[in-house]
Write an enzyme that holds these catalytic residues in place. Structure first.
Site, PDB file in Angstrom:
ATOM      1  N   VAL A 125       4.868   1.865  -5.532  1.00  0.00           N
ATOM      2  CA  VAL A 125       5.557   1.056  -6.414  1.00  0.00           C
ATOM      3  C   VAL A 125       6.173   1.918  -7.647  1.00  0.00           C
ATOM      4  CG1 VAL A 125       5.318  -0.544  -8.317  1.00  0.00           C
ATOM      5  CG2 VAL A 125       4.102  -0.931  -6.225  1.00  0.00           C
ATOM      6  N   ARG A 173     -13.621   8.736  -7.515  1.00  0.00           N
ATOM      7  CA  ARG A 173     -13.938   7.271  -7.967  1.00  0.00           C
ATOM      8  C   ARG A 173     -12.887   6.930  -9.081  1.00  0.00           C
ATOM      9  NH1 ARG A 173     -20.045   9.245  -8.110  1.00  0.00           N
ATOM     10  NH2 ARG A 173     -18.983  11.266  -7.704  1.00  0.00           N
ATOM     11  N   SER A 232     -19.933   6.457  -0.402  1.00  0.00           N
ATOM     12  CA  SER A 232     -21.423   6.333   0.155  1.00  0.00           C
ATOM     13  C   SER A 232     -21.581   5.245   1.170  1.00  0.00           C
ATOM     14  CB  SER A 232     -22.377   6.265  -1.177  1.00  0.00           C
ATOM     15  OG  SER A 232     -22.177   7.536  -1.852  1.00  0.00           O
ATOM     16  N   THR A 279     -10.098   5.949  -2.066  1.00  0.00           N
ATOM     17  CA  THR A 279     -11.445   5.604  -2.389  1.00  0.00           C
ATOM     18  C   THR A 279     -12.466   5.067  -1.416  1.00  0.00           C
ATOM     19  OG1 THR A 279     -11.142   5.833  -4.965  1.00  0.00           O
ATOM     20  CG2 THR A 279     -13.244   4.894  -4.288  1.00  0.00           C
ATOM     21  N   THR A 280     -11.671   4.019  -0.699  1.00  0.00           N
ATOM     22  CA  THR A 280     -12.518   3.308   0.113  1.00  0.00           C
ATOM     23  C   THR A 280     -13.221   4.259   1.540  1.00  0.00           C
ATOM     24  OG1 THR A 280     -11.356   1.313  -0.484  1.00  0.00           O
ATOM     25  CG2 THR A 280     -12.348   1.452   1.970  1.00  0.00           C
ATOM     26  N   ILE A 305     -12.674  -0.244 -10.489  1.00  0.00           N
ATOM     27  CA  ILE A 305     -13.616  -0.632  -9.606  1.00  0.00           C
ATOM     28  C   ILE A 305     -14.540   0.596  -8.850  1.00  0.00           C
ATOM     29  CG2 ILE A 305     -14.166  -2.192  -7.775  1.00  0.00           C
ATOM     30  CD1 ILE A 305     -12.823  -3.511 -10.038  1.00  0.00           C
ATOM     31  N   GLU A 353       1.046  -1.200  -0.022  1.00  0.00           N
ATOM     32  CA  GLU A 353       0.021   0.068  -0.137  1.00  0.00           C
ATOM     33  C   GLU A 353       0.939   1.242   0.020  1.00  0.00           C
ATOM     34  OE1 GLU A 353      -2.347   3.331   0.050  1.00  0.00           O
ATOM     35  OE2 GLU A 353      -3.239   1.024  -0.340  1.00  0.00           O
ATOM     36  N   HIS A 413     -25.566  -2.065  -2.515  1.00  0.00           N
ATOM     37  CA  HIS A 413     -26.548  -1.909  -3.680  1.00  0.00           C
ATOM     38  C   HIS A 413     -27.206  -3.242  -3.835  1.00  0.00           C
ATOM     39  CE1 HIS A 413     -25.565   1.822  -4.786  1.00  0.00           C
ATOM     40  NE2 HIS A 413     -24.304   1.865  -4.709  1.00  0.00           N
TER      41      HIS A 413
END
Length: 368
Positions: A174, A311, A46, A41-42, A336, A32, A50
């Site tokens: 990286v 996103r 929202s 993003t995590t 994703i 990471e 879904h």
């Protein structure tokens, strides 16, 4: 050490893959680039699980979302993260929107989404969600939808993976990947790692990672979404509330959180800077106005925080990129976007299948 699998990216997708694979007798590490997991993003999305009706049928993310939703109940039992299956409404404010809801219901039922129903009786709708606007003419109710704390779930996934032997290396941006004789050498700012297989789950940076091994068939563009979070005593909702979706976005929603707050957002702004998570006056105004169309009594003065998330939008087809690529042992898990959070458990199973095709010995540990 030569790892069997190196995962690049410590968001919910990478950590879910790590946890799924940790049950096997394999040497696995996760790299990471930030100081901690769930930092991209995590941490700023929202948190909606879904039901799976909104994506086109030709997209793989539709089936992955439907399957992923069904896997949440067992995952919560095993990992004990905050998750509530409260259901969602897609809210039609005009009569001409009802046909679209009926079509989504019909296809969703055919594809195995449980309990989908179109409700046209206003009294019934308002009883289920009293805060909803009086202008409502009908809703698509999806009882299998839910809410989750994305970062707490990701931490739970990472902790369980670590307990089962996955090594986590943070601050590992990286810089270069070379490969020969079925071995990848990954050089970061702080070290070097060797592995037989690489899973690229690098979020906004997945396109860059893919290009490092010569796979230049997609780019990832950032799309900013802004949110407003309200005091938990200011507004209480029973359901996740969506407007009728557009081609670009599921729209500005009004949504409870697992901690008892309510938020509104996100909007959708295509940008170029992958580090730009600043909010704007115009953006927050857009979010507030969109929310008021669904819930007129939004307590604007009770906001306690605003924030923005980015996103990962793939160029070309608006679908997940999950590929067992032409580079043997290199798997792309990129682009994703929504409903990625819902799909993560199903995505991890798909990666598991790819690794089996690559010949890995997937023997379950006795002490998993």
């Amino acid at each position: 050490m030569l790892y069997d699998i190196i995962i690049i990216g410590g968001g919910v997708t990478g950590c879910c893959i790590a946890r799924t694979l940790s049950k096997y007798d394999l040497k696995i590490c996760l790299l990471e680039k930030e100081a901690d997991i769930a930092g991209g993003t995590t941490k700023a999305n929202s948190g909606v699980v879904h039901a799976g009706y909104s994506s086109p049928r030709e997209f793989q993310k539709r089936n992955l979302c439907i399957k992923g939703n069904s896997l949440y109940t067992q995952a919560q039992k095993e990992l004990n993260f905050p998750f509530k299956r409260i259901g969602s409404f897609v809210c039609a404010l005009e009569d001409n929107q009802i046909k679209g809801l009926e079509e989504e219901r019909k296809e969703g039922i055919e594809d195995g989404i449980p309990g989908l129903e179109v409700i046209l009786d206003k009294k019934t709708i308002k009883k289920m969600e009293p805060k909803l606007t009086d202008e409502i003419v009908g809703v698509l109710h999806a009882p299998s939808a839910g809410i989750v704390s994305p970062y707490e779930m990701t931490i739970a996934l990472a902790e369980n993976a670590a307990m089962n032997g996955v090594k986590f290396f943070r601050n590992q941006n990286v810089k270069k990947i070379s490969h020969s004789d079925y071995t990848f050498i990954i050089k970061t700012e702080n070290g070097e790692f060797e592995g037989s297989n690489v899973i690229n789950a690098a979020g906004l940076w997945a396109g860059k990672i893919s290009k490092m091994v010569g796979l230049d068939y997609f780019d990832i563009l950032p799309r900013k979404g802004e949110y407003i979070l309200f005091d938990r005593n200011a507004l209480q909702l029973n359901k996740v509330l969506f407007p009728v979706a557009t081609k670009v976005s599921k729209g500005i929603l009004v949504c409870p959180t697992v901690h008892g707050n309510t938020f509104v957002g996100p909007n959708a702004q295509n940008i170029t800077d992958k580090k730009d998570n600043a909010t704007t006056t115009a953006g927050l105004k857009e979010v507030l106005e969109g929310a008021i169309s669904l819930v007129p009594n939004i307590p604007a003065r009770s906001s306690i925080r605003n924030f923005a998330g980015l996103r990962a939008i793939p160029t070309g087809k608006y679908d997940f990129i999950i590929d067992n690529t032409d580079i043997w042992g290199f798997i792309n898990v990129a682009g994703i976007l929504s409903p990625g959070l819902t799909s993560c458990y199903a995505i991890a199973e798909k990666v598991e299948d790819f690794l089996e095709l690559l010949g890995l010995n997937l023997t379950v540990k006795e002490d998993y």
